[in-house]
Scaffold this motif. Structure first.
Motif, short mmCIF file in Angstrom:
data_model
loop_
_atom_site.label_atom_id
_atom_site.label_comp_id
_atom_site.label_asym_id
_atom_site.label_seq_id
_atom_site.Cartn_x
_atom_site.Cartn_y
_atom_site.Cartn_z
N LEU A 176 98.81 20.17 25.39
CA LEU A 176 97.95 21.09 24.65
C LEU A 176 98.61 22.45 24.53
O LEU A 176 99.33 22.88 25.43
N THR A 177 98.36 23.14 23.43
CA THR A 177 98.73 24.54 23.28
C THR A 177 97.67 25.23 22.41
O THR A 177 97.09 24.59 21.52
N PHE A 178 97.43 26.51 22.70
CA PHE A 178 96.33 27.22 22.06
C PHE A 178 96.83 28.51 21.44
O PHE A 178 97.58 29.27 22.07
N ASP A 179 96.45 28.74 20.17
CA ASP A 179 96.75 29.98 19.47
C ASP A 179 95.50 30.85 19.53
O ASP A 179 94.53 30.60 18.81
N PRO A 180 95.50 31.91 20.38
CA PRO A 180 94.27 32.70 20.54
C PRO A 180 93.91 33.52 19.31
O PRO A 180 92.75 33.88 19.13
N THR A 181 94.90 33.85 18.49
CA THR A 181 94.61 34.66 17.30
C THR A 181 93.90 33.84 16.23
O THR A 181 92.83 34.22 15.73
N ALA A 182 94.49 32.71 15.85
CA ALA A 182 93.87 31.85 14.82
C ALA A 182 92.83 30.92 15.39
O ALA A 182 92.09 30.28 14.65
N ARG A 183 92.78 30.80 16.75
CA ARG A 183 91.87 29.88 17.44
C ARG A 183 92.12 28.44 17.00
O ARG A 183 91.20 27.71 16.62
N HIS A 184 93.40 28.07 17.05
CA HIS A 184 93.81 26.71 16.74
C HIS A 184 94.31 26.03 18.01
O HIS A 184 95.09 26.60 18.77
#
Length: 729
Positions: free
Chosen positions: A247-255
């Motif tokens: 898993l990986t999370f993009d906090p800006t785009a919330r993807h």
């Protein structure tokens, strides 16, 4: 791992000389470091983008922190346990590694104080595991925001653990899943990847359960059903899903990006975790990919049953997949942009899809080789049990199944239309070649047993000669040239030439004229033989390195270049005439098992044991060269069929004719032999004249007044003459 601030990606590169490579997402490689001997198990950027930490395989047992801009290691140390994951703290002052009975905190600030001008020992402190000291920690993530001082770990048995700022295991919660493998932490959520496609969401502050996200596709998914339903198929009893692997999370785009153990990738929009929306998905092979075949370009486009730029791949996961190098827009597939169809072969497909590596470990499961008929109507597939299957490309339905061999099928080859016959040859590890007749529903025509070891390649020549010829090579270091004869019982192949080399022969391909065969040899050379005479024409270097063996060779459609793959996992492209290396490609982490040039000369498609399918974009100058030469050859093809040779004649005194004839009778043509050294091989040169008059010139005097076309009369002196010839094809 990726760094959202700098737009960089760092990934562990396996294979020969393992290293960590840093790439700019908008360009090429910007940094590289080699600090591990056996491989890199995990890698991570520091939060401030200054450093990268990498951990080696269990035999390496080294954790290194390096300044990626300078390419220098600033701190390093040994670990005593196998490490599965690593995560940096929010302030980049420390990072945490997790693994087999292992959670350890490594402090960069303390290490910097001891630094002089060289690598210093990395200072670490073990986490206090308490009752969970024997657990296997498969994932780790440092807290963010208000929980920046906390650290979260996940165990393979399905526990989510919270470590406080004192490295103590403060709390844990049961994920209610058979196994768990990964987690990622944001300021408001913890996403935990579990078995059977489950992703559970918790609160970072108190580990309170929030929700469970949507599952991905079912194992054994039918892409055509997704078109009918228009949405992800609902769950049903007994259905299995792939396990969540990373898993990986993009906090800006919330993807949230998820990778599953069947090698599929999903990107979810988690702005509202209770109403998650899928943004992107892609399905890939879950095990070793053995073969790739490009759909042919047909003279009658209306007869094509597949779109241009289509190609097939087969794998140990018992699937045959239809791809598109240039995916059409709006084709209605909800799961993948470039995957058009999945053909499942055999039984127990859900088990094979769930654990692709186990499927190929028994040596029996999986499709080994593919071949497409020249008319684009049939697909032949040979599996690792020796079975041969024929599928109709209209509906990908199985038309014929033949229990052809006692061992895995290693190569398949359809005869080209120029031979005038419709045959299919299959060769196997059982040392046999079977020839089947398409006109008789793939009935057996003949079995050839000349080889004494596994057969690695078989080809029909299809040259301008009226004879139907077949060439095969194998691990017995032999090359057999077979010629077909029409007998009362039917077509029969018999040996015309037999060549024995001093090295194992792994692969073979024909040039564009199909009159010469190029063979990949274990000594990293490519040997070119004349199909009609069986004699060696030239020997070329086939690898850019001096290590390993040459495994595969593939000519482009125009015959301008050939690509090779070596056991060092790299790919090289050479100029066929000069033997000069024009490109070196790397990226596969296992050996390349098959290569094909696209029909439009724009791409090279490679597949490997790592389960990946790479589509390489060729240089525009290479594409232009191939298209130009291929276009000239295609234009000359109709004339070649109607005229064996087109020449321009001249006249010279008869005294010179008798003189040249006498010189030719006194000279003998030297026999070509395999050179002992590469540098002794004959150089590839352009066609040059040898100063002797051709055979047709001796008969010119008697034919001079009867020839009406293609004659140019040149006035020559008594002692000089010049010869002009134009060759078609």
């Amino acid at each position: 791992t990726s760094d959202p601030k700098s737009g960089l990606i760092a990934y562990p590169a396996g294979g020969h000389m393992p290293c960590v490579r840093v790439w700019d997402v908008d360009g090429g490689q910007v940094a590289e470091v080699q600090s591990h001997k056996y491989g890199v198990s995990c890698v991570a950027f520091s939060t401030n983008s200054c450093y990268i930490v990498s951990v080696g395989y269990q035999h390496d047992m080294t954790v290194s922190v390096w300044d990626w801009r300078k390419g220098s290691i600033i701190a390093s140390n040994k670990v005593s346990s196998r490490v599965f994951a690593v995560s940096f703290s929010q302030d980049s002052s420390y990072f945490v590694t997790a693994g087999n009975r292992h959670v350890k905190f490594w402090y960069l600030d303390a290490s910097k104080e001891r630094r002089v001008n060289s690598t210093v020992p990395l200072i670490g402190r073990s986490g206090l595991l308490g009752d969970h000291k024997n657990s296997v920690f498969s994932g780790v993530a440092c807290g963010r925001g208000l929980m920046a001082s906390s650290t979260y770990c996940i165990t393979s048995s399905g526990l989510l653990c919270l470590f406080n700022s004192s490295r103590q295991l403060e709390a844990w919660v049961n994920l209610k899943t058979p196994s768990a493998s990964c987690l990622v932490v944001g300021t408001n959520f913890i996403f935990c990847g579990c078995a059977d496609g489950i992703i559970r969401v918790f609160s970072p502050s108190n580990l309170q359960y929030i929700t469970t996200l949507h599952r991905p596709h079912r194992l054994g998914v039918d892409l055509t059903q997704s078109v009918k339903h228009g949405s992800l198929l609902p769950a049903s009893p007994g259905v299995q899903y792939p396990d969540t692997l990373a898993l990986t999370f993009d906090p800006t785009a919330r993807h949230l990006t998820c990778v599953y153990n069947d090698h599929s990738v999903y990107v979810w929009d988690v702005k509202d975790v209770r109403n998650v929306r899928k943004l992107y998905s892609a399905l890939y092979h879950s095990s070793c990919v053995w073969s790739v075949e490009v759909y042919p370009e047909l003279s009658d486009v209306s007869q094509a049953v597949l779109p241009p730029s289509s190609f097939f791949t087969c794998s140990s996961d018992n699937t045959i997949r239809l791809w598109h190098a240039d995916p059409p827009t709006g084709h209605g597939n909800l799961y993948s942009n470039d995957l058009l169809r999945i053909l499942y072969v055999g039984e127990n497909m859900q088990h094979l899809q769930a654990d692709g590596e186990a499927a190929g470990a028994d040596g029996k499961a999986g499709i080994r080789v593919l071949a497409i008929s020249p008319d684009g109507q049939h697909l032949a597939a040979g599996d690792r049990c020796g079975n041969l299957r024929i599928f109709g490309l209209d509906f990908l339905d199985e038309l014929v199944k033949i229990e052809a061999h006692d061992a895995e099928v290693l190569c398949l080859e359809f005869s080209p239309p120029s031979t005038g016959v419709r045959l299919l040859a299959s060769a196997s590890r059982d040392r046999l070649i079977h020839v089947f007749n398409l006109e008789k529903n793939y009935g057996l025509v003949q079995t050839l047993n000349d080889h004494s070891a596994s057969i690695t390649a078989v080809k029909f020549t299809g040259s301008e000669s009226p004879e139907v010829r077949m060439v095969s090579c194998g691990a017995d270091k032999s090359i057999y040239f077979q010629t077909a004869e029409q007998t009362a019982e039917g077509l029969s192949f018999s040996r015309s030439h037999h060549v024995v080399e001093k090295t194992t022969l792994y692969d073979m391909d024909l040039d564009s004229s199909r009159t010469h065969v190029t063979i990949a040899c274990q000594d990293r050379n490519v040997r070119v033989y004349n199909v009609e005479t069986g004699k060696l024409k030239k020997c070329l270097k086939g690898s850019s390195s001096d290590d390993g063996a040459l495994l595969k060779v593939q000519m482009d459609p125009s015959g301008s270049f050939f690509a090779t793959s070596c056991s060092d996992k790299n790919i090289a492209i050479f100029d066929y005439e000069s033997g000069e290396c024009v490109a070196t490609l790397f990226g596969h982490s296992e050996i390349v098992t098959c290569m094909r040039f696209s029909q439009d000369c724009r791409h090279l498609i490679t597949v490997a044991g790592d389960g990946c399918v790479f589509v390489w974009r060729l240089d525009s100058q290479m594409t232009s060269t191939m298209r130009r030469r291929w276009g000239l050859r295609l234009k000359a093809a109709p004339e070649t069929c109607s005229h064996k040779q087109r020449e321009t004649f001249i006249t010279v005194p008869s005294s010179q004719i008798h003189q040249q004839q006498q010189q030719e009778e006194e000279e003998e043509e030297p026999e070509l032999r395999t050179p002992a050294r590469l540098d002794s091989a004959p150089d590839a040169q352009l066609l040059q004249t040898n100063g002797k008059l051709p055979m047709w010139f001796r008969k010119l005097v008697s034919l001079m007044f009867t020839v009406k076309l293609n004659i140019c009369i040149v006035q020559l002196s008594q002692n000089t003459c010049s010869v002009h010839r134009s060759v078609c094809g």
